[in-house]
Write a protein that holds these residues in place. Structure first.
Motif, PDB file in Angstrom:
ATOM      1  N   LYS A  43       0.660  -1.121   0.211  1.00  0.00           N
ATOM      2  CA  LYS A  43      -0.066  -0.169  -0.093  1.00  0.00           C
ATOM      3  C   LYS A  43       1.017   1.080  -0.082  1.00  0.00           C
ATOM      4  O   LYS A  43       1.688   1.353   0.958  1.00  0.00           O
ATOM      5  CB  LYS A  43      -0.967  -0.183   1.103  1.00  0.00           C
ATOM      6  CG  LYS A  43      -1.995   1.233   1.011  1.00  0.00           C
ATOM      7  CD  LYS A  43      -3.117   1.004   2.277  1.00  0.00           C
ATOM      8  CE  LYS A  43      -3.893  -0.302   2.318  1.00  0.00           C
ATOM      9  NZ  LYS A  43      -4.455  -0.575   3.527  1.00  0.00           N
ATOM     10  N   LYS A  44       0.565   2.115  -0.816  1.00  0.00           N
ATOM     11  CA  LYS A  44       1.511   3.460  -1.191  1.00  0.00           C
ATOM     12  C   LYS A  44       0.846   4.461  -0.044  1.00  0.00           C
ATOM     13  O   LYS A  44      -0.348   4.460  -0.052  1.00  0.00           O
ATOM     14  CB  LYS A  44       1.621   3.876  -2.368  1.00  0.00           C
ATOM     15  CG  LYS A  44       2.331   2.800  -3.374  1.00  0.00           C
ATOM     16  CD  LYS A  44       2.665   3.637  -4.450  1.00  0.00           C
ATOM     17  CE  LYS A  44       1.884   3.858  -5.822  1.00  0.00           C
ATOM     18  NZ  LYS A  44       2.531   4.486  -6.910  1.00  0.00           N
ATOM     19  N   THR A  45       1.686   5.320   0.422  1.00  0.00           N
ATOM     20  CA  THR A  45       1.086   6.425   1.248  1.00  0.00           C
ATOM     21  C   THR A  45       0.453   7.582   0.212  1.00  0.00           C
ATOM     22  O   THR A  45       0.759   7.486  -0.766  1.00  0.00           O
ATOM     23  CB  THR A  45       2.187   7.046   2.209  1.00  0.00           C
ATOM     24  OG1 THR A  45       2.974   7.553   1.337  1.00  0.00           O
ATOM     25  CG2 THR A  45       2.824   6.162   3.330  1.00  0.00           C
ATOM     26  N   GLU A  46      -0.191   8.375   1.097  1.00  0.00           N
ATOM     27  CA  GLU A  46      -0.791   9.402  -0.008  1.00  0.00           C
ATOM     28  C   GLU A  46       0.207  10.179  -0.663  1.00  0.00           C
ATOM     29  O   GLU A  46       0.294  10.439  -1.740  1.00  0.00           O
ATOM     30  CB  GLU A  46      -1.516  10.455   1.105  1.00  0.00           C
ATOM     31  CG  GLU A  46      -2.474  10.048   1.918  1.00  0.00           C
ATOM     32  CD  GLU A  46      -3.856   9.716   1.044  1.00  0.00           C
ATOM     33  OE1 GLU A  46      -4.323  10.811   0.378  1.00  0.00           O
ATOM     34  OE2 GLU A  46      -4.160   8.725   0.992  1.00  0.00           O
ATOM     35  N   GLU A  47       1.443  10.682   0.227  1.00  0.00           N
ATOM     36  CA  GLU A  47       2.793  10.892  -0.355  1.00  0.00           C
ATOM     37  C   GLU A  47       3.186  10.502  -1.478  1.00  0.00           C
ATOM     38  O   GLU A  47       3.571  11.180  -2.508  1.00  0.00           O
ATOM     39  CB  GLU A  47       3.840  11.107   0.413  1.00  0.00           C
ATOM     40  CG  GLU A  47       3.694  12.193   1.697  1.00  0.00           C
ATOM     41  CD  GLU A  47       2.870  11.415   2.814  1.00  0.00           C
ATOM     42  OE1 GLU A  47       1.943  10.316   2.905  1.00  0.00           O
ATOM     43  OE2 GLU A  47       2.849  11.828   4.189  1.00  0.00           O
ATOM     44  N   GLY A  49       1.358   8.989  -3.669  1.00  0.00           N
ATOM     45  CA  GLY A  49       0.365   8.950  -4.644  1.00  0.00           C
ATOM     46  C   GLY A  49      -0.721   7.934  -4.427  1.00  0.00           C
ATOM     47  O   GLY A  49      -1.880   7.789  -5.182  1.00  0.00           O
ATOM     48  N   GLY A  50      -0.970   7.308  -3.498  1.00  0.00           N
ATOM     49  CA  GLY A  50      -1.861   6.288  -2.970  1.00  0.00           C
ATOM     50  C   GLY A  50      -1.846   5.057  -3.779  1.00  0.00           C
ATOM     51  O   GLY A  50      -1.101   5.013  -4.781  1.00  0.00           O
ATOM     52  N   GLY A  51      -2.577   4.017  -3.774  1.00  0.00           N
ATOM     53  CA  GLY A  51      -2.959   2.797  -4.497  1.00  0.00           C
ATOM     54  C   GLY A  51      -1.664   1.900  -4.091  1.00  0.00           C
ATOM     55  O   GLY A  51      -1.196   2.134  -2.921  1.00  0.00           O
ATOM     56  N   GLN A  52      -1.372   0.825  -4.762  1.00  0.00           N
ATOM     57  CA  GLN A  52      -0.475  -0.129  -4.394  1.00  0.00           C
ATOM     58  C   GLN A  52       0.909   0.316  -5.263  1.00  0.00           C
ATOM     59  O   GLN A  52       0.810   0.718  -6.289  1.00  0.00           O
ATOM     60  CB  GLN A  52      -0.929  -1.529  -4.674  1.00  0.00           C
ATOM     61  CG  GLN A  52      -2.548  -1.773  -4.196  1.00  0.00           C
ATOM     62  CD  GLN A  52      -2.541  -1.907  -2.743  1.00  0.00           C
ATOM     63  OE1 GLN A  52      -3.273  -1.270  -2.080  1.00  0.00           O
ATOM     64  NE2 GLN A  52      -1.698  -2.851  -2.101  1.00  0.00           N
TER      65      GLN A  52
END
Ligand SMILES: *Cc1c(COP(=O)(O)O)cnc(C)c1O
Length: 427
Positions: A43-47, A49-52
């Motif tokens: 899981k990617k953080t908001e920083e 860009g989100g998503g996987q």
């Protein structure tokens, strides 16, 4: 200590395993747990860009974190006579599997800020071993001690320069991030643990994250690990064995517990970070006590699995003169089962007497504090091993204590721990 989710999802999934007759080391819970875990670690953080994270990561659920270290090293080609570089300041499960394979650990000391593998010493160790043995070490094992991220950008740069695979031991660092990315997803392999005292538990269990590289796709890596973890069986109608395998797959029952625990994982991490923030605040003006905190660098995001402090050597603690006056019964660390009786009260490297006094006085108040992990290069079982040391882990071991940090620890508990520690300091 990880505890069960209040909603009891663990029981639901375990019951499901019984109802559907999948009480075996494979089955729907294992597959579903792997899917949940994979989603969590990519899981990617908001920083970011989100998503996987882009593909290239797969995950295998195993019977223990130790099994994950073992199979990762095996898959890196570690064998008899080889050397593996491993962080010295760690729990024994990072280094013991090296010996299972007939290889030798080369211990590398820590840096003062993260307490994890010192990148400069790492490069020195690689060069020195190449010069002395004519061979490069087969793998590099950095450890997220107490959850703290290691400087993975620098470690990967050095590893890539020499073409050595990295096995991240993130057993204590489940959900810790570096530059927004979850630990265990940077190196070729990443180790997770779900033992009873870890961030989440499956009673006992672990997982191996496989990350694609130039030579192999993540799915191929996963299949190879699963093959080794299920006795390395060949495709015949009868048992045919052409390699040595292991019985290391996670059971469907344990995975059922894991699926339930995934629902509380984010909550647990937030709780540990909150406890850390409280210790930092409440100890801020206590002279002689330092809370170990991550570097003031936004790339670091520790899960603070265990909160730790160091005691200044000149701090006077109640009953300090009586520290080490009697041998400890049993072993530390919730070791279930048989332990050897300690031979004597002292060993050649031990916590300072004010630290031992603090530990035993807190124990009388019903608070379990523990020494830091004793560095592996100082352990008798590794006497004679090659080690690259700078004094950091040995000095920390003498002055450090782990404080109660688990999901059952309340704000009141933290205040009680801090007040107790203050009351034991003699002016
Ligand atoms: C707990 C731990 C492991 C091993 O995990 P188990 O699931 O207990 O086998 C490996 N490395 C470190 C640093 C650990 O703390």
């Amino acid at each position: 200590m990880a505890h069960m989710s209040e909603e009891g999802y663990e029981q639901k999934y375990v019951k499901e395993a019984f109802d559907t007759n999948w009480v075996v080391p494979l089955g729907p819970n294992v597959n579903a747990f792997e899917v949940d875990l994979k989603e969590f670690v990519t899981k990617k953080t908001e920083e970011l860009g989100g998503g996987q994270l882009d593909g290239g990561h797969e995950l295998v659920a195993l019977s223990a974190g130790t099994a994950a270290v073992h199979l990762a090293l095996l898959a890196c080609g570690v064998g008899p006579g080889d050397e593996v570089i491993v962080q010295s300041f760690t729990f024994c499960a990072s280094s013991h599997p090296i010996t299972y394979l007939g290889a030798k650990p080369v211990f590398v000391d820590s840096e003062a800020d993260t307490w994890n593998m010192d990148p400069e010493l790492l490069e020195q160790a690689i060069k020195d071993r190449k010069e002395k043995t004519g061979k490069l070490p087969k793998a590099i094992v950095p450890v997220a001690l107490y959850g703290m991220p290691y400087k993975i950008d620098r470690i990967m740069a050095i590893a890539d320069k020499y073409g050595i695979p990295v096995v991240e031991d993130a057993a204590e660092g489940l959900g810790s991030r570096y530059a927004g990315q979850v630990l265990g997803t940077f190196g070729r392999y990443g180790v997770l643990s779900f033992n009873g005292n870890k961030m989440i538990t499956t009673s006992g269990g672990g997982a191996l994250i496989c990350s694609a590289n130039e030579t192999e796709k993540a799915l191929e890596m996963k299949n190879r690990i699963m093959w080794y973890a299920t006795q390395a069986r060949e495709a015949y109608p009868y048992y045919q064995h052409e390699a040595i395998g292991y019985n290391y797959r996670m059971s469907n029952i344990c995975a059922g517990i894991g699926r339930g625990q995934m629902m509380v994982l984010d909550q647990h991490i937030k709780h540990h970070q909150h406890i850390q923030a409280m210790y930092e605040e409440l100890f801020a003006d206590v002279e002689g006590i330092t809370v170990h905190s991550q570097p003031k660098d936004s790339r670091f995001d520790s899960n603070y699995w265990l909160c730790t402090i160091t005691l200044s050597p000149d701090l006077k603690v109640k009953n300090q003169d009586k520290a080490y006056s009697k041998a400890v019964q049993g072993a530390v660390g919730g070791a279930a089962g048989v332990v050897h009786a300690g031979g004597s009260v002292h060993t050649d490297l031990e916590p300072n007497s004010n630290v031992e006094a603090m530990r035993s006085e807190l124990d009388l108040l019903g608070i379990e504090a523990r020494p830091l992990w004793k560095p592996m290069h100082c352990q008798p079982v590794y006497a004679g091993s090659v080690a690259f040391v700078n004094g950091v882990s040995e000095s920390l071991f003498k002055v450090g204590l782990c404080l109660p940090s688990g999901p059952m620890v309340t704000d009141d508990d933290v205040r009680y721990v801090v007040d107790s520690i203050k009351s034991l300091i003699e002016k």
